[in-house]
Design an enzyme around this catalytic site. Structure first.
Site, PDB file in Angstrom:
ATOM      1  CD  GLU A 203       4.065  -1.297  -5.833  1.00 34.32           C
ATOM      2  OE1 GLU A 203       5.128  -0.747  -6.373  1.00 34.32           O
ATOM      3  OE2 GLU A 203       3.742  -2.402  -5.408  1.00 34.32           O
ATOM      4  CD  GLU A 314      11.157  -1.946  -7.193  1.00 34.58           C
ATOM      5  OE1 GLU A 314      11.123  -3.191  -8.506  1.00 34.58           O
ATOM      6  OE2 GLU A 314      10.443  -1.469  -6.744  1.00 34.58           O
TER       7      GLU A 314
END
Length: 399
Positions: A203, A314
């Site tokens: 990520e 997120e």
């Protein structure tokens, strides 16, 4: 009295553990730079970085790969790594610590970890790690999954193929965070395996995380795990794993400047791809900064290829007062507001089996509660495949 002395000895032991962990993370510096945001950036020798504490790197006498063998954009051999190309009309973006100096060749910049950083974590083991179940699982409409994790997403994704990397230009903001244990991020996920205990993930993006960094600054970050966030992996260089080769960009350091509502817009470009020869996963920031790589041996599934790519936002919704958090995602504004108001990802691409960048086919979208955070995809012009995403969190429609 026994309980007090027991507490004292526990805190003394904990203090020793914290100091030992700090010593392990903060390697001796060739030069230290005090950033205007309060960070200290240590320039440490490239061979002294935390990656080399990994047992497999110790035993293998790992030779640092200073350049990738292949690049999806055909850049290599044409220019010096780390030199900057003109970025067209997009506004230049840098890191705050650059205002006070640079790291010499042969070193890498590492954000110094403080005692307070570690003490904010629930434990020394938990420091620098994501909690379990923080991954968006688009196929899951399981309400259990949503409530268990407290994490909410607004993402675009592709799956059903073999992927060897991904790219995006990500609009940078400074979203407001309601509780210190919450965060807001915008990132690329490169995923392999199932969404069970064996998930592999790489990520990269930007985040605001008061718990991790002690402030509300927007920071560049990376993360990796090979077992669904259980025992392996961490943010940035907070454990052994990622090997950095670049002396100009610091993981976890503040990005500067950031976008303003109705004002100037800033973005960062990130590319992560797999070197077909060595199998290592490389990361590039902007047009010229190849930052380093995750060695292939860290992963099981990703040692072959990724099975899903996700792009988007997120947040953690801790529902601290029984209501939805007011932590913002992206700019804190919904996708329908458009450019200059809502946050975007543009020029999203995948790397295919021939090591070429391609526009993704059949883009899906996913959000747990679109009345809190939403996503809207589009296509065309010099933005290629793009989407707007985000939202304010709590509102009359998101109680």
């Amino acid at each position: 009295m026994a309980s007090i002395s027991a507490k004292k000895s526990t805190s003394a032991t904990q203090n020793l553990d914290v100091q030992a962990h700090l010593k392990n993370l903060n390697k001796p510096a060739v030069k230290s730079i005090k950033s205007p945001d309060g960070d200290i950036i240590d320039c440490i020798k490239i061979t002294h970085q935390p990656a080399f504490d990994h047992p497999l790197l110790k035993n293998k006498n790992h030779t640092i790969q200073l350049t990738p063998n292949f690049h999806p954009e055909g850049i290599f051999g044409q220019k010096k790594i780390g030199s900057k190309k003109k970025q067209g009309s997009s506004k230049p973006i840098t890191q705050m610590w650059h205002l006070k100096g640079r790291c010499p060749e042969g070193t890498i910049p590492v954000r110094r970890t403080t005692e307070d950083d570690i003490l904010r974590a629930s434990s020394i083991q938990a420091f620098g790690k994501k909690k379990h179940k923080s991954i968006p699982q688009p196929r899951s409409a399981d309400p259990d999954f949503i409530s268990q994790s407290g994490h909410q997403h607004a993402i675009a994704y592709v799956d059903g193929d073999k992927f060897y990397g991904a790219k995006a230009t990500i609009n940078v903001w400074e979203p407001k965070i309601q509780q210190p244990n919450e965060f807001s991020l915008s990132q690329i996920w490169i995923l392999g395996g199932s969404f069970g205990e064996d998930l592999n993930s790489i990520e990269a993006g930007w985040q605001v995380s008061p718990d991790l960094y002690g402030d509300n600054n927007t920071r560049l970050f990376t993360y990796w795990t090979s077992d669904a966030y259980q025992a392996t992996g961490c943010y940035n260089l907070l454990c052994s794993g990622f090997i950095q080769i670049n002396n100009e960009i610091a993981m976890g350091a503040s990005i500067y400047p950031v976008s303003r509502y109705h004002g100037s817009q800033y973005d960062i470009s990130l590319l992560v791809w797999k070197d077909p020869d060595e199998g290592n996963w490389w990361m590039q920031f902007g047009n010229g900064y190849v930052l380093g790589y995750w060695p292939a041996f860290l992963f099981s599934y990703l040692s072959d290829s990724a099975s899903m790519i996700e792009w988007g936002g997120e947040v953690v919704n801790s529902e601290s007062d029984g209501q939805h958090t007011s932590t913002q995602m992206g700019s804190g504004h919904f996708p329908n507001e458009g450019f200059g108001k809502s946050s975007y990802f543009k020029n999203i691409q995948i790397v295919d089996g021939s090591n070429n960048l391609r526009n993704p086919k059949d883009i899906g979208t996913f959000t747990e509660q679109s009345n809190c955070y939403d996503v809207r995809v589009g296509k065309g012009g010099n933005w290629g495949s793009y989407f707007y995403f985000g939202g304010p969190g709590r509102s009359p429609n998101c109680p």
